[in-house]
Scaffold this motif. Structure first.
Motif, short mmCIF file in Angstrom:
data_model
loop_
_atom_site.label_atom_id
_atom_site.label_comp_id
_atom_site.label_asym_id
_atom_site.label_seq_id
_atom_site.Cartn_x
_atom_site.Cartn_y
_atom_site.Cartn_z
N MET A 133 -13.82 0.61 6.08
CA MET A 133 -13.71 1.14 4.72
C MET A 133 -14.11 0.08 3.69
N LEU A 163 -5.68 4.31 5.64
CA LEU A 163 -7.15 4.33 5.46
C LEU A 163 -7.55 5.08 4.20
N GLY A 164 -6.60 5.86 3.64
CA GLY A 164 -6.89 6.59 2.41
C GLY A 164 -6.91 8.10 2.59
N PHE A 165 -6.59 8.58 3.80
CA PHE A 165 -6.51 10.03 3.99
C PHE A 165 -5.29 10.57 3.27
N ARG A 182 -5.62 3.06 -1.63
CA ARG A 182 -5.47 2.62 -0.25
C ARG A 182 -6.81 2.35 0.43
N ARG A 183 -7.87 3.02 -0.03
CA ARG A 183 -9.18 2.78 0.56
C ARG A 183 -9.58 1.32 0.41
N ILE A 201 -3.08 7.24 -5.18
CA ILE A 201 -2.76 6.25 -4.16
C ILE A 201 -3.77 6.28 -3.02
N ASN A 202 -4.32 7.46 -2.73
CA ASN A 202 -5.29 7.54 -1.64
C ASN A 202 -6.57 6.77 -1.95
N ASN A 256 0.83 -1.21 0.00
CA ASN A 256 0.00 0.00 0.00
C ASN A 256 0.87 1.27 0.00
N LEU A 291 -14.15 10.24 4.09
CA LEU A 291 -13.68 9.81 2.77
C LEU A 291 -14.80 9.25 1.90
N ALA A 311 -10.11 -0.77 10.09
CA ALA A 311 -9.71 -1.01 8.71
C ALA A 311 -10.89 -1.56 7.90
N ALA A 341 -12.90 7.67 8.98
CA ALA A 341 -12.60 7.53 7.56
C ALA A 341 -13.86 7.37 6.69
#
Lengths: 248, 267
Positions: free
Chosen positions: A161, B171-173, A84-85, A80-81, A56, A113, A158, A109
């Motif tokens: 998400m 987490l994607g932040f 990563r989700r 990448i964000n 990741n 997000l 984790a 998150a």
């Protein structure tokens, strides 16, 4: 993130990684299929955590490529964000957000997000807390939880998400022995649900029960890999035999 | 985790001017803070009511100055804290240009005495640009303290364990969201005491702006002294008033600090 019907979910190809002059990963290649449970074992400093963290992009690789669902994670044109989700990560040190309650750790998150409403995010979080067996602790701060409970919250965070892949970086290594099983049980349940899992661990019992494939790494290389009964039952490489003798 | 916290404390101690803020765990009735405060209040009361009348006159001459001192301090805090935050973020930025600008600002400003900066902005720059007294004073103090606070913010942000950033990023932040949702809310706790210290120091340093004729507390004391020749009385009173104000403010900061530790309580 949906898995492509054919082809690997994670594809690691000829990856090199240096820490200064030290080669942490040397030409590592590994394909992981959707739904596969892969356990990586090896002595400390063998590069197993580095490999996991490269997936990741918490570590930037120096050569080769890593694709997840066909997307090159080091390609600057891929966000990448967003990638990563779809990959949950669980750390050795839990890394819960200490200023947020357990519930807020899980909802932060998804709310920020995924733009979930507070109610939706909390409902999702409460279901997950029930799944990891700590629904009664939703409104307290992580500092008041035991290590095992914190790690279960971290897994739930984790999962909030709804990732397609879960990465575990020695999730039980910082725990007192009596708390290891409560965390492993959660991970076993997760595996039974068909989650794609990559797990770096020293828990050989877990590897035996859960893994479809065990990877043995040493000196930044994959030395041997195979189904757990083969790898543990008849290890071919002398370094693996030596390693197994030391820990079993 | 405990080790990390120890390190973060060590970091903070390195950047402060010294503990002006009373330790919240110091619960005894007789401690340095209460002795100083009681002493100051008693001396002031005693001098004004039992002493020569010039003490009372000096005290009555001050209130306008006290107001201006508070006004200058409040305005300067409002500018210096955001400036400090930006500077701190700039100093840890991966963007080389931003980083260089922030670092150069800190180096330059820290190397020039505040008094010189006040003169520079009010007198030297007046050749090109006439800045009024209050804005000049606020600008000088904010620019100076923005640089000091930048270092405090930087240290406070760096003291947050790396795992927090990694957890948020995984987490994607993005970098920005990680900073504002995860790192800064935690860093506040370590940043607040030294920032509070700096704010109190700012209040004291506004005394320097009396040199550009601002009728703050110090300037009021000076004019009283020059009119009445009661130098001893005027400066004793102004010193005691400064002391009482800063002691009260430091108590407030320590109470806020204790409140910010809410999530650390264990079972």
């Amino acid at each position: 993130m949906t898995a492509e019907s054919n082809g690997p979910m994670i594809s690691i190809t000829n990856v090199w990684k240096y820490f200064g002059q030290f080669p942490a990963l040397q030409d590592v290649s590994l394909d992981i299929a959707p739904g596969e449970r892969v356990v990586i074992i090896g002595p400390s400093g063998s590069g197993k955590s580095t490999l996991l963290r490269s997936i990741n992009r918490l570590e930037e690789i120096d050569g080769g490529s890593i694709t997840v669902n066909g997307q090159d994670i080091n390609d600057k044109s891929n966000d990448i964000n967003m990638l990563r989700r779809g990959m949950g990560m669980v750390f050795q040190q839990f890394n819960l957000f200490p200023h947020k309650t357990v519930l807020e750790n899980l909802t932060l998150a998804p709310r920020k997000l995924l733009d979930l409403s507070r109610t939706d995010a909390e409902n999702r979080a409460l279901l997950l807390l029930k799944k990891v067996g700590i629904s009664d602790k939703a409104n307290i701060y992580p500092a008041m939880l035991s290590g095992g409970q914190q790690q279960r919250v971290a897994i739930a965070r984790a999962l909030a998400m709804q990732p397609a892949i879960m990465l575990f970086d020695e999730p039980t290594s910082a725990l007192d022995p009596e708390m290891v099983n409560e965390v492993l049980d959660v991970m076993i349940n997760l595996a039974e649900d068909g989650m794609t899992m990559v797990c770096v661990t020293h828990e050989m019992g877990f590897a035996r029960t859960v893994a479809d494939r065990v990877i043995f790494m040493d000196h930044g290389q994959i030395i041997e890999s195979g189904p757990p009964d083969v790898l543990f039952g008849s290890p071919r490489h002398p370094r693996l035999r030596q390693f197994l003798n030391q820990i079993l | 985790m405990d080790k990390d916290e120890g390190q973060s404390k060590a970091n903070i101690i390195m950047v402060t001017d010294g503990p002006a803020i009373p330790n919240p765990r110091e619960r005894r009735l007789i401690n340095a803070w209460s002795i100083a405060l009681t002493g100051a209040i008693l001396s002031l009361l005693l001098l004004c009511y039992a002493g020569p009348s010039s003490y009372r006159e000096a005290l009555l001459f001050l209130p306008d100055g006290i107001l201006l001192t508070f006004k200058l301090t409040a305005l300067a805090i409002c500018c210096a804290v955001p400036l400090g935050l930006l500077t701190g973020l700039g100093r840890i930025s991966r963007n080389r240009c931003v980083n260089l600008i922030a670092s150069t600002y800190v180096e330059v400003i820290r190397g020039i005495p505040l008094l010189v900066q006040v003169f520079y902005i009010y007198f030297a720059l007046s050749q090109f640009l006439r800045i009024q007294g209050v804005p000049a004073a606020v600008i000088a103090v904010s620019i100076c303290y923005g640089a000091y606070m930048g270092e405090v913010f930087r240290a406070g942000i760096l003291a947050i364990p790396k795992g927090q950033t990694e957890a948020a990023r995984s987490l994607g932040f993005n970098r920005f969201q990680t900073m504002f949702y995860v790192v800064l809310p935690q860093a506040w706790r370590t940043i607040l005491p030294p920032v509070g210290n700096e704010c109190i120091a700012m209040l004291k340093d506004t005394a320097l702006v009396s040199v550009i004729g601002m009728p703050d507390m110090m300037q009021r004391a000076r004019s009283f002294a020059s009119q009445s020749y009661a130098y001893f009385e005027a400066y004793t009173v102004v010193a005691l008033v400064y002391l009482i104000i800063t002691l009260l403010l430091s108590k407030i900061v320590s109470v806020i600090e204790a409140r910010l530790n809410y999530y650390d309580r264990r079972k």
